[in-house]
Design a protein around this motif. Structure first.
Motif, PDB file in Angstrom:
ATOM      1  N   ILE A 171      -3.919  35.639  53.373  1.00  0.00           N
ATOM      2  CA  ILE A 171      -4.205  35.809  54.797  1.00  0.00           C
ATOM      3  C   ILE A 171      -2.922  35.991  55.592  1.00  0.00           C
ATOM      4  N   SER A 172      -1.901  35.207  55.283  1.00  0.00           N
ATOM      5  CA  SER A 172      -0.641  35.325  56.010  1.00  0.00           C
ATOM      6  C   SER A 172       0.498  34.755  55.182  1.00  0.00           C
ATOM      7  N   THR A 173       1.701  35.229  55.479  1.00  0.00           N
ATOM      8  CA  THR A 173       2.913  34.663  54.900  1.00  0.00           C
ATOM      9  C   THR A 173       3.862  34.312  56.038  1.00  0.00           C
ATOM     10  N   THR A 174       4.557  33.209  55.896  1.00  0.00           N
ATOM     11  CA  THR A 174       5.525  32.777  56.905  1.00  0.00           C
ATOM     12  C   THR A 174       6.811  32.372  56.214  1.00  0.00           C
ATOM     13  N   SER A 175       7.917  32.965  56.619  1.00  0.00           N
ATOM     14  CA  SER A 175       9.221  32.580  56.092  1.00  0.00           C
ATOM     15  C   SER A 175       9.692  31.311  56.795  1.00  0.00           C
ATOM     16  N   GLY A 176      10.350  30.442  56.042  1.00  0.00           N
ATOM     17  CA  GLY A 176      10.816  29.207  56.664  1.00  0.00           C
ATOM     18  C   GLY A 176      11.709  28.394  55.751  1.00  0.00           C
ATOM     19  N   TYR A 177      11.833  27.119  56.090  1.00  0.00           N
ATOM     20  CA  TYR A 177      12.745  26.210  55.401  1.00  0.00           C
ATOM     21  C   TYR A 177      11.983  24.957  54.987  1.00  0.00           C
ATOM     22  N   THR A 178      12.260  24.468  53.776  1.00  0.00           N
ATOM     23  CA  THR A 178      11.577  23.266  53.319  1.00  0.00           C
ATOM     24  C   THR A 178      12.457  22.473  52.370  1.00  0.00           C
ATOM     25  N   SER A 179      12.004  21.249  52.087  1.00  0.00           N
ATOM     26  CA  SER A 179      12.633  20.357  51.114  1.00  0.00           C
ATOM     27  C   SER A 179      14.065  19.986  51.492  1.00  0.00           C
ATOM     28  N   VAL A 222      -0.777  31.305  53.367  1.00  0.00           N
ATOM     29  CA  VAL A 222      -2.148  30.892  53.668  1.00  0.00           C
ATOM     30  C   VAL A 222      -3.068  31.883  52.963  1.00  0.00           C
ATOM     31  N   TYR A 223      -3.983  31.364  52.169  1.00  0.00           N
ATOM     32  CA  TYR A 223      -4.813  32.257  51.364  1.00  0.00           C
ATOM     33  C   TYR A 223      -6.251  31.755  51.266  1.00  0.00           C
ATOM     34  N   ASP A 224      -7.119  32.645  50.824  1.00  0.00           N
ATOM     35  CA  ASP A 224      -8.532  32.329  50.624  1.00  0.00           C
ATOM     36  C   ASP A 224      -8.738  32.071  49.136  1.00  0.00           C
ATOM     37  N   PRO A 225      -8.949  30.818  48.742  1.00  0.00           N
ATOM     38  CA  PRO A 225      -9.084  30.510  47.317  1.00  0.00           C
ATOM     39  C   PRO A 225     -10.325  31.115  46.677  1.00  0.00           C
ATOM     40  N   ALA A 226     -11.260  31.610  47.500  1.00  0.00           N
ATOM     41  CA  ALA A 226     -12.426  32.299  46.944  1.00  0.00           C
ATOM     42  C   ALA A 226     -12.063  33.708  46.493  1.00  0.00           C
ATOM     43  N   LYS A 227     -10.913  34.209  46.980  1.00  0.00           N
ATOM     44  CA  LYS A 227     -10.501  35.578  46.658  1.00  0.00           C
ATOM     45  C   LYS A 227      -9.270  35.641  45.767  1.00  0.00           C
ATOM     46  N   VAL A 228      -8.438  34.629  45.842  1.00  0.00           N
ATOM     47  CA  VAL A 228      -7.252  34.594  44.989  1.00  0.00           C
ATOM     48  C   VAL A 228      -6.974  33.143  44.626  1.00  0.00           C
ATOM     49  N   SER A 229      -6.686  32.906  43.361  1.00  0.00           N
ATOM     50  CA  SER A 229      -6.487  31.542  42.880  1.00  0.00           C
ATOM     51  C   SER A 229      -5.031  31.116  43.023  1.00  0.00           C
ATOM     52  N   TYR A 230      -4.804  29.822  42.988  1.00  0.00           N
ATOM     53  CA  TYR A 230      -3.440  29.290  42.989  1.00  0.00           C
ATOM     54  C   TYR A 230      -2.704  29.755  41.736  1.00  0.00           C
ATOM     55  N   GLU A 231      -3.434  29.846  40.627  1.00  0.00           N
ATOM     56  CA  GLU A 231      -2.821  30.327  39.391  1.00  0.00           C
ATOM     57  C   GLU A 231      -2.297  31.752  39.557  1.00  0.00           C
ATOM     58  N   LYS A 232      -3.043  32.604  40.258  1.00  0.00           N
ATOM     59  CA  LYS A 232      -2.587  33.973  40.491  1.00  0.00           C
ATOM     60  C   LYS A 232      -1.349  33.984  41.374  1.00  0.00           C
ATOM     61  N   LEU A 233      -1.324  33.135  42.389  1.00  0.00           N
ATOM     62  CA  LEU A 233      -0.140  33.045  43.241  1.00  0.00           C
ATOM     63  C   LEU A 233       1.079  32.624  42.414  1.00  0.00           C
ATOM     64  N   LEU A 234       0.885  31.684  41.518  1.00  0.00           N
ATOM     65  CA  LEU A 234       1.975  31.255  40.651  1.00  0.00           C
ATOM     66  C   LEU A 234       2.463  32.400  39.766  1.00  0.00           C
ATOM     67  N   HIS A 235       1.533  33.165  39.234  1.00  0.00           N
ATOM     68  CA  HIS A 235       1.876  34.308  38.387  1.00  0.00           C
ATOM     69  C   HIS A 235       2.763  35.292  39.145  1.00  0.00           C
ATOM     70  N   VAL A 236       2.373  35.608  40.373  1.00  0.00           N
ATOM     71  CA  VAL A 236       3.154  36.537  41.193  1.00  0.00           C
ATOM     72  C   VAL A 236       4.501  35.920  41.557  1.00  0.00           C
ATOM     73  N   PHE A 237       4.502  34.642  41.884  1.00  0.00           N
ATOM     74  CA  PHE A 237       5.741  33.969  42.257  1.00  0.00           C
ATOM     75  C   PHE A 237       6.788  34.042  41.146  1.00  0.00           C
ATOM     76  N   TRP A 238       6.405  33.680  39.933  1.00  0.00           N
ATOM     77  CA  TRP A 238       7.371  33.666  38.838  1.00  0.00           C
ATOM     78  C   TRP A 238       8.012  35.030  38.650  1.00  0.00           C
ATOM     79  N   ARG A 239       7.228  36.074  38.777  1.00  0.00           N
ATOM     80  CA  ARG A 239       7.712  37.423  38.502  1.00  0.00           C
ATOM     81  C   ARG A 239       8.463  38.051  39.678  1.00  0.00           C
TER      82      ARG A 239
END
Length: 211
Positions: free
Chosen positions: A59-67, A92-109
């Motif tokens: 749904i959205s992405t926001t750049s920022g600072y954490t940790s 921010v995402y819709d878990p009915a349309k994309v899973s956390y596992e898919k987000l992790l897959h994209v993140f690693w790559r």
């Protein structure tokens, strides 16, 4: 060509004038009943927005600072490496349309998991890679994905997996930088060697969106 050097070359004031943006922080966008939030860090947050923006269900992405430790940090403070924060991406995402596992897959790559305290041409703990989980289930999925990724490399995986802390949205001029300043974004991304390194690490699986 580091990102700090890139901005210094342009002149921060000129960059702000060209983008027409202010230094006011974007308001947080909370997840609703049908949305969820993921937080990842993969170096320069300009470069982490495109692959997730292109992913159906995001749904959205926001750049920022954490940790980090310093409340309400500015880019100048974080980029100097004095606040403990890392540049990160809140999704921010819709878990009915994309899973956390898919987000992790994209993140690693889309990042270099075998380089500590830096990504590509940007060096320092403020560019360290990480997964910031918001629940025990997310932690388990993150650890499982790290275990799978570790099988691909001889070097240790340096991407940290830690619990979420306060996420501070970055200044407006950082948000959607690749859309607002496509030429400057591509110059920085190419000069930083990001795609070249991703291809070395991941081959045909690298990235997923190189806008």
């Amino acid at each position: 060509m580091t990102r700090r050097g890139f901005l210094a070359g342009l002149g921060l004031a000129a960059t702000l004038a060209l983008t027409g943006a202010s230094l006011a922080q974007q308001p947080a966008q909370p997840g609703g009943a049908k949305t969820a939030v993921a937080i990842f860090a993969g170096g320069c947050f300009w470069c982490m927005e495109p692959p997730f923006d292109a992913l159906p269900g995001v749904i959205s992405t926001t750049s920022g600072y954490t940790s980090g430790q310093t409340p309400d940090p500015t880019y100048q403070q974080v980029s100097a490496g004095k606040t403990g924060h890392t540049e990160a991406m809140r999704i921010v995402y819709d878990p009915a349309k994309v899973s956390y596992e898919k987000l992790l897959h994209v993140f690693w790559r889309n990042h270099d998991p075998v380089t500590a305290n830096g990504q590509f041409c940007d060096h320092g703990s403020q560019y360290r890679a990480g997964i910031y989980y918001g629940s025990e289930k997310e932690r388990e999925l993150a650890e499982a994905s790290k275990t799978e990724v570790a099988k691909r490399f001889k070097q240790p995986i340096t991407t940290e997996i830690v619990a979420q802390t306060t996420f501070y949205p970055a200044e407006d001029y950082h948000q959607d930088y690749y859309k607002k300043n496509p030429i400057r974004y591509k110059i920085y991304r190419t000069g930083c060697g990001r795609d070249r390194r991703l291809n070395e690490l991941w081959g045909n699986e690298a990235g997923g969106a190189h806008s």
